[in-house]
Write an enzyme that holds these catalytic residues in place. Structure first.
Site, PDB file in Angstrom:
ATOM      1  NE  ARG A  33      39.642  77.439   3.918  1.00  0.00           N
ATOM      2  CZ  ARG A  33      40.117  76.367   3.282  1.00  0.00           C
ATOM      3  NH1 ARG A  33      41.013  75.585   3.854  1.00  0.00           N
ATOM      4  NH2 ARG A  33      39.716  76.082   2.069  1.00  0.00           N
ATOM      5  N   GLY A 258      47.135  61.254   4.822  1.00  0.00           N
ATOM      6  CA  GLY A 258      46.949  61.744   6.180  1.00  0.00           C
ATOM      7  C   GLY A 258      46.867  63.266   6.211  1.00  0.00           C
ATOM      8  CG  HIS A 432      11.668  39.738  10.894  1.00  0.00           C
ATOM      9  ND1 HIS A 432      12.885  39.321  10.402  1.00  0.00           N
ATOM     10  CD2 HIS A 432      10.721  39.231  10.079  1.00  0.00           C
ATOM     11  CE1 HIS A 432      12.675  38.570   9.334  1.00  0.00           C
ATOM     12  NE2 HIS A 432      11.366  38.495   9.116  1.00  0.00           N
TER      13      HIS A 432
END
Ligand code: NAI
Length: 454
Positions: A33, A258, A432
């Protein structure tokens, strides 16, 4: 020059081929593919592109909370799909370009092992070493007409040209939850049906329970602990009959139960490669199959089905096959990320898995609502959970749910790779304000030394 043939061009196969070329082999990559496989074409990349649209939509929809007045947003589905397709195309060209630059010969077609060669159409390709990376495809349900336009797999739903009013999702695993999050944000009424007692098996149970509550607040309905006994589609509706007899109606239905390996009918067993009863290729710790000179990597060997693990396995299989730095595949530090809203990311052991291994653990949790950056972003829902070995304080794992979880998880992976303790992680200065700072806070909190928390 050693000739290395790679069968399958997904994250395992692409990386195996490029890595083998970097190691000096003559490489042939066979793909029937598109290069990039499931992840790039039908998995990680297209879903994250669509989820990015959902994120922007959510932000605009909540703009007033940020002090911005705008009319209610509207999704332009063709534009959303075109954007997704463009991103996929860009990434695919990147893989094709890398193969060209590294002189990997890409052969387009269906490869079959036959008499020590790989046959693709009329061509027989011989090899010194073969790496099998054929991946998986979505599983259907035996009692569902998977050809019906309203009954979809995760492949089909990527090109759905409408935003459904209602969507039934069978399977509360990673794929089910990511699409639930996407469509709930876009305004669809979503019902997730999961056979197990809880969704997202394998992820920290306490965090999943909080996640489910947050998803319910976004309008998702969960029916857990019940399988499905029948599915039908008529006109504009699908009907799912649960094992307890209840019926769930939905305009469309997604089966996300699945994925199965694409290992049958390509001459693997005839070539001496062992498959287990579910079709996964059996490999040893070096990723070698039972057949000499044939290795396998990625989703087709079972276990965790993650693109980044597949790529790491592809490279490791090549090195082991070529006899370069031969060593077993190490899966101690493999981050696992779920791109829902909020995101969930995990690495190493959860509290449950650590205890199941007989380890004594110390678990420390902190909340996103105490983190300035998360608050500033308007994303205060979330929790970080750090699992340390009791006594030694060594980091065994972590689960983070909240904004940027899929990014901040990596520092815990690095800390684990370095064998750091919670104390050592807590001593590393974090900028921070950042969401990453919450990891430092959690580590400090495990020592009861977090200034604002302990
Ligand atoms: P999964 O195995 O993660 O989840 C499938 C779920 O469906 C399970 O919870 C199972 O109990 C349930 N189920 C099975 N049959 C059922 C039935 N008849 N009725 C109701 N529930 C049923 O598989 P999923 O979500 O399809 O994903 C496939 C693979 O792709 C997984 O290994 C996943 O980790 C990987 N993946 C990873 C992503 C990521 O890392 N972000 C994204 C998407 C997929």
């Amino acid at each position: 020059m050693t000739r290395c043939v790679v069968l399958g061009g997904g994250p395992a196969g692409d990386v195996a081929a490029l890595h083998a070329a970097q190691r000096g082999a003559e490489v042939v990559l066979i793909e029937e593919r598109e290069l990039g496989g499931t992840c790039l074409n039908r998995g990680c990349i297209p879903t994250k592109s669509l989820l990015a649209t959902a994120d922007v939509f959510r932000k605009i929809d909540h703009a007033a909370a940020y002090g911005i007045e705008v009319p209610r947003p509207k999704i332009n589905v063709p534009a959303m799909l075109a954007r997704k397709n463009d991103i996929v195309m860009t990434m695919r060209r990147g893989v094709e370009g890398a193969c060209e630059r590294k002189r990997v010969r890409v052969v387009e077609g269906h490869g079959i092992l036959d008499g020590g060669d790989v046959v693709v159409g009329d061509e027989r390709i011989s090899y010194d070493t073969l790496i099998i990376c054929v991946g998986t495809a979505p599983k259907g349900l035996p009692f569902a007409d998977m050809t019906h336009e309203r009954i979809m797999t995760s492949d089909d739903i990527l090109d759905l040209e409408v935003i459904p009013k209602s969507l039934t999702i069978i399977g509360g695993g990673v794929i089910g939850c990511e699409f639930a999050s996407l469509y709930a944000t876009l305004g669809t009424s979503v019902t997730v049906i999961e056979a197990l007692p809880r969704i997202l098996a394998g992820i920290d149970a306490r965090i999943v329970s909080q996640f489910q509550t947050l998803m319910e607040a976004q309008g998702v309905t969960f029916r857990t602990g019940t399988g499905v006994s029948a599915i039908s589609a008529k006109g504009t509706h699908t009907t799912t009959v649960l094992e307890d007899g209840a019926k769930v109606e939905g305009e469309y239905l997604l089966v996300a139960v699945g994925r199965a390996p694409l290992t049958r009918g390509i001459g693997l067993e005839e070539s001496g490669i062992e498959l287990d009863e579910r079709g996964w290729i059996v490999v040893d710790p070096l990723l070698a199959t039972a057949s000499p000179n044939i290795f396998a990597a990625g989703d087709c060997i079972g276990g965790l089905q993650l693109a980044h693990l597949a790529s790491a396995e592809g490279a490791r299989a090549v090195d082991n096959a070529l006899g370069i730095e031969v060593r077993p595949m190490d899966r101690t530090v493999v981050p696992s990320c779920i791109y829902t809203h909020p995101e969930i990311a995990a690495v190493g052991l959860s509290e449950e898995t650590a205890k199941a291994r007989g380890l004594e653990v110390q678990v420390t949790q902190t909340r996103f609502r105490g983190n300035g950056k998360a608050l500033a972003e308007g994303e205060s829902d979330g929790v970080a959970s750090l699992v340390l070995e009791k006594g030694s304080g060594i980091i065994l794992g972590a689960t983070v749910m909240g904004v940027h979880a899929v990014e901040v998880i990596h520092e815990i992976g690095v800390a684990m790779s370095d064998g750091l303790t919670g104390e050592e992680l807590g001593e590393i200065i974090h900028a921070h304000p950042t969401v990453s700072e919450l990891i430092m806070d959690t580590a400090q909190h495990s020592m009861k030394l977090a200034p604002y928390l302990s």
